[in-house]
Scaffold this motif. Structure first.
Motif, PDB file in Angstrom:
ATOM      1  N   ARG A 177      30.967  36.674  50.516  1.00 60.57           N
ATOM      2  CA  ARG A 177      30.125  37.479  49.647  1.00 60.57           C
ATOM      3  C   ARG A 177      30.823  38.779  49.236  1.00 60.57           C
ATOM      4  O   ARG A 177      30.684  39.227  48.091  1.00 60.57           O
ATOM      5  CB  ARG A 177      28.798  37.780  50.345  1.00 60.57           C
ATOM      6  N   SER A 178      31.576  39.378  50.148  1.00 60.32           N
ATOM      7  CA  SER A 178      32.258  40.636  49.821  1.00 60.32           C
ATOM      8  C   SER A 178      33.235  40.455  48.663  1.00 60.32           C
ATOM      9  O   SER A 178      33.375  41.345  47.813  1.00 60.32           O
ATOM     10  CB  SER A 178      32.989  41.179  51.048  1.00 60.32           C
ATOM     11  N   MET A 179      33.907  39.288  48.610  1.00 58.00           N
ATOM     12  CA  MET A 179      34.859  39.033  47.530  1.00 58.00           C
ATOM     13  C   MET A 179      34.136  38.816  46.206  1.00 58.00           C
ATOM     14  O   MET A 179      34.566  39.330  45.164  1.00 58.00           O
ATOM     15  CB  MET A 179      35.729  37.821  47.859  1.00 58.00           C
ATOM     16  N   VAL A 180      33.060  38.058  46.240  1.00 52.94           N
ATOM     17  CA  VAL A 180      32.314  37.785  45.010  1.00 52.94           C
ATOM     18  C   VAL A 180      31.707  39.081  44.476  1.00 52.94           C
ATOM     19  O   VAL A 180      31.788  39.375  43.279  1.00 52.94           O
ATOM     20  CB  VAL A 180      31.227  36.727  45.271  1.00 52.94           C
ATOM     21  N   TRP A 181      31.104  39.849  45.369  1.00 51.99           N
ATOM     22  CA  TRP A 181      30.540  41.133  44.969  1.00 51.99           C
ATOM     23  C   TRP A 181      31.629  42.045  44.383  1.00 51.99           C
ATOM     24  O   TRP A 181      31.427  42.700  43.352  1.00 51.99           O
ATOM     25  CB  TRP A 181      29.873  41.806  46.159  1.00 51.99           C
ATOM     26  N   GLY A 182      32.779  42.063  45.035  1.00 57.40           N
ATOM     27  CA  GLY A 182      33.861  42.914  44.569  1.00 57.40           C
ATOM     28  C   GLY A 182      34.347  42.542  43.182  1.00 57.40           C
ATOM     29  O   GLY A 182      34.686  43.418  42.379  1.00 57.40           O
ATOM     30  N   ALA A 183      34.376  41.247  42.871  1.00 53.41           N
ATOM     31  CA  ALA A 183      34.802  40.821  41.539  1.00 53.41           C
ATOM     32  C   ALA A 183      33.778  41.198  40.480  1.00 53.41           C
ATOM     33  O   ALA A 183      34.123  41.490  39.332  1.00 53.41           O
ATOM     34  CB  ALA A 183      35.038  39.308  41.537  1.00 53.41           C
ATOM     35  N   TRP A 184      32.490  41.193  40.871  1.00 51.51           N
ATOM     36  CA  TRP A 184      31.408  41.486  39.920  1.00 51.51           C
ATOM     37  C   TRP A 184      31.270  42.985  39.680  1.00 51.51           C
ATOM     38  O   TRP A 184      31.106  43.429  38.539  1.00 51.51           O
ATOM     39  CB  TRP A 184      30.099  40.922  40.453  1.00 51.51           C
ATOM     40  N   MET A 185      31.335  43.776  40.748  1.00 49.69           N
ATOM     41  CA  MET A 185      31.004  45.198  40.646  1.00 49.69           C
ATOM     42  C   MET A 185      32.241  46.092  40.593  1.00 49.69           C
ATOM     43  O   MET A 185      32.197  47.255  40.995  1.00 49.69           O
ATOM     44  CB  MET A 185      30.097  45.592  41.817  1.00 49.69           C
ATOM     45  N   ASN A 186      33.323  45.580  40.067  1.00 46.41           N
ATOM     46  CA  ASN A 186      34.545  46.352  39.855  1.00 46.41           C
ATOM     47  C   ASN A 186      34.754  46.480  38.350  1.00 46.41           C
ATOM     48  O   ASN A 186      34.877  45.472  37.652  1.00 46.41           O
ATOM     49  CB  ASN A 186      35.730  45.638  40.508  1.00 46.41           C
ATOM     50  N   PRO A 187      34.790  47.701  37.804  1.00 42.51           N
ATOM     51  CA  PRO A 187      34.917  47.860  36.358  1.00 42.51           C
ATOM     52  C   PRO A 187      36.217  47.314  35.788  1.00 42.51           C
ATOM     53  O   PRO A 187      36.303  47.047  34.585  1.00 42.51           O
ATOM     54  CB  PRO A 187      34.819  49.379  36.153  1.00 42.51           C
ATOM     55  N   GLU A 188      37.209  47.112  36.659  1.00 40.09           N
ATOM     56  CA  GLU A 188      38.473  46.538  36.191  1.00 40.09           C
ATOM     57  C   GLU A 188      38.393  45.012  36.096  1.00 40.09           C
ATOM     58  O   GLU A 188      39.002  44.404  35.208  1.00 40.09           O
ATOM     59  CB  GLU A 188      39.610  46.946  37.131  1.00 40.09           C
ATOM     60  N   THR A 189      37.657  44.387  37.020  1.00 47.41           N
ATOM     61  CA  THR A 189      37.666  42.922  37.076  1.00 47.41           C
ATOM     62  C   THR A 189      36.495  42.271  36.339  1.00 47.41           C
ATOM     63  O   THR A 189      36.649  41.165  35.821  1.00 47.41           O
ATOM     64  CB  THR A 189      37.661  42.451  38.540  1.00 47.41           C
ATOM     65  N   LEU A 190      35.324  42.920  36.277  1.00 41.19           N
ATOM     66  CA  LEU A 190      34.168  42.302  35.618  1.00 41.19           C
ATOM     67  C   LEU A 190      34.485  41.839  34.201  1.00 41.19           C
ATOM     68  O   LEU A 190      34.186  40.685  33.837  1.00 41.19           O
ATOM     69  CB  LEU A 190      32.983  43.275  35.629  1.00 41.19           C
ATOM     70  N   PRO A 191      35.126  42.664  33.352  1.00 38.56           N
ATOM     71  CA  PRO A 191      35.413  42.206  31.989  1.00 38.56           C
ATOM     72  C   PRO A 191      36.421  41.066  31.919  1.00 38.56           C
ATOM     73  O   PRO A 191      36.507  40.388  30.883  1.00 38.56           O
ATOM     74  CB  PRO A 191      35.968  43.467  31.303  1.00 38.56           C
ATOM     75  N   GLN A 192      37.163  40.838  33.008  1.00 36.89           N
ATOM     76  CA  GLN A 192      38.184  39.795  32.965  1.00 36.89           C
ATOM     77  C   GLN A 192      37.587  38.392  33.018  1.00 36.89           C
ATOM     78  O   GLN A 192      38.207  37.444  32.517  1.00 36.89           O
ATOM     79  CB  GLN A 192      39.170  39.983  34.126  1.00 36.89           C
ATOM     80  N   TRP A 193      36.397  38.243  33.624  1.00 36.18           N
ATOM     81  CA  TRP A 193      35.831  36.898  33.752  1.00 36.18           C
ATOM     82  C   TRP A 193      34.474  36.733  33.074  1.00 36.18           C
ATOM     83  O   TRP A 193      34.012  35.601  32.884  1.00 36.18           O
ATOM     84  CB  TRP A 193      35.709  36.502  35.230  1.00 36.18           C
ATOM     85  N   TRP A 194      33.837  37.822  32.695  1.00 38.75           N
ATOM     86  CA  TRP A 194      32.481  37.733  32.158  1.00 38.75           C
ATOM     87  C   TRP A 194      32.466  36.986  30.822  1.00 38.75           C
ATOM     88  O   TRP A 194      33.296  37.205  29.953  1.00 38.75           O
ATOM     89  CB  TRP A 194      31.892  39.132  31.973  1.00 38.75           C
ATOM     90  N   GLY A 195      31.486  36.107  30.679  1.00 39.77           N
ATOM     91  CA  GLY A 195      31.295  35.385  29.429  1.00 39.77           C
ATOM     92  C   GLY A 195      31.671  33.921  29.536  1.00 39.77           C
ATOM     93  O   GLY A 195      32.374  33.510  30.460  1.00 39.77           O
ATOM     94  N   PRO A 196      31.178  33.105  28.598  1.00 40.57           N
ATOM     95  CA  PRO A 196      31.467  31.660  28.619  1.00 40.57           C
ATOM     96  C   PRO A 196      32.928  31.362  28.308  1.00 40.57           C
ATOM     97  O   PRO A 196      33.711  32.253  27.980  1.00 40.57           O
ATOM     98  CB  PRO A 196      30.541  31.110  27.521  1.00 40.57           C
ATOM     99  N   GLU A 197      33.246  30.078  28.402  1.00 42.02           N
ATOM    100  CA  GLU A 197      34.604  29.636  28.079  1.00 42.02           C
ATOM    101  C   GLU A 197      34.965  30.052  26.650  1.00 42.02           C
ATOM    102  O   GLU A 197      34.169  29.910  25.720  1.00 42.02           O
ATOM    103  CB  GLU A 197      34.698  28.113  28.199  1.00 42.02           C
TER     104      GLU A 197
END
Length: 308
Positions: A177-197
């Protein structure tokens, strides 16, 4: 749960009518939504905030919300010209998509008005569901039965309407959970994966905390730009976030949303929920494939976490 704030609905209890202090009330609702969605609408704090007020003239302010066994929810029910009503709800049992049990204590101006045991039983299918709520009520300072009947009746009617325009997406991600949360709530990483294919994000401002915002554009593979504005109203680290979705910066709101994160045998169950502002917006979103596109987004999150 909220109560009717009409003072004519209650009357002072005297020693001669103490028998009226105790009542068992039953409410039933048939809901045109899947059972799993009804459960989320019934328990998720962001969804409960949408349907809690029994009428437009009443507002409900949530001071605390922790929907897990042993957790509690505290809210203030407010209406012009009336004293605030404080509701404390404590969760005693939660069996997902089956039942919940909670106590509820109502007070006003420091005086306890009532105590109740609330049992909700849910059943249904992937298309429709049923909710039966039993309230075992003990009125204390005054007879609360009429207020409970009006407040619960209106609130559950609102719940049914909200559930019918709620979309829930879930995925179990094979990472802590810590890794998933970290990917979601990091302003550097959230834009890298957010959105559909095939979509990318272009950020204007990002501040991932309660009271913060994310102003960004989603860009489709053909170059089409979709302005977005997320306003964050709750952040509970590694548990959940609550936010509203707007059509572009300071544009009209089109959904109240939340994401929750649960441990599941070393993996993380992510639930993404959205209560659309209108039934028409919900149907439009379903029509253009929001469910499939949302699941693609969670799939990108899983791939991103796996690559770290």
């Amino acid at each position: 749960m909220t109560l009717n704030l009409d003072p004519s609905s209650t009357a002072r209890t005297t020693p001669d009518d103490r028998r009226d202090r105790f009542a068992t009330l039953t409410f039933e609702r048939d809901v045109a939504a899947p059972l799993s969605v009804l459960w989320q609408a019934w328990t998720a704090p962001a969804a409960r905030a949408v349907w809690a007020a029994p009428m437009p003239s009443v507002t409900v302010e949530f001071l605390e919300a922790d929907t897990r066994v042993g957790g509690r929810e505290i809210s203030l029910c407010k209406a012009e010209g009336h004293s605030d009503i404080r509701c404390e709800c404590g969760w005693l049992a939660l069996q997902p998509a089956v039942c919940s049990v909670n106590y509820e204590v109502i007070s006003s101006e420091g005086v306890t008005q009532s105590a109740a045991l609330v049992t909700a039983n849910l059943s249904g299918t992937h298309e429709r569901s049923q909710l039966v709520v039993t309230v075992q009520l003990s009125s204390l300072a005054q007879d609360m039965e009429a207020g409970y009947r009006a407040g619960f009746g209106a609130g559950l009617g609102n719940l049914a309407g909200a559930a019918e325009r709620t979309m829930v997406l879930q995925r179990v991600i094979q990472a802590p959970r810590s890794m998933v949360w970290g990917a979601w709530m990091n302003p550097e990483t959230l834009p890298q994966w957010w959105g559909p294919e095939g979509f990318s994000c272009r950020t204007k401002r990002i501040d991932l905390r309660a009271g913060g915002e994310w102003v960004f554009e989603m860009i489709a593979s053909d170059g089409t730009v979709f302005p977005n504005h997320h306003l964050y109203n709750e952040v509970r680290p590694e548990e959940r976030i609550g936010y509203t979705l707007h059509w572009g910066e300071n544009g009209p709101k089109h959904a109240d949303a939340w994401a929750s994160f649960e441990d599941q045998d070393g993996a993380t169950k992510v639930t993404l929920g959205m209560v659309f502002s209108t039934a028409a917006e919900f149907q439009e979103a379903k029509g253009f494939g929001a469910v499939e596109l949302g699941l693609q987004t969670l799939g990108k999150l899983e791939r991103f976490v796996a690559s770290r």
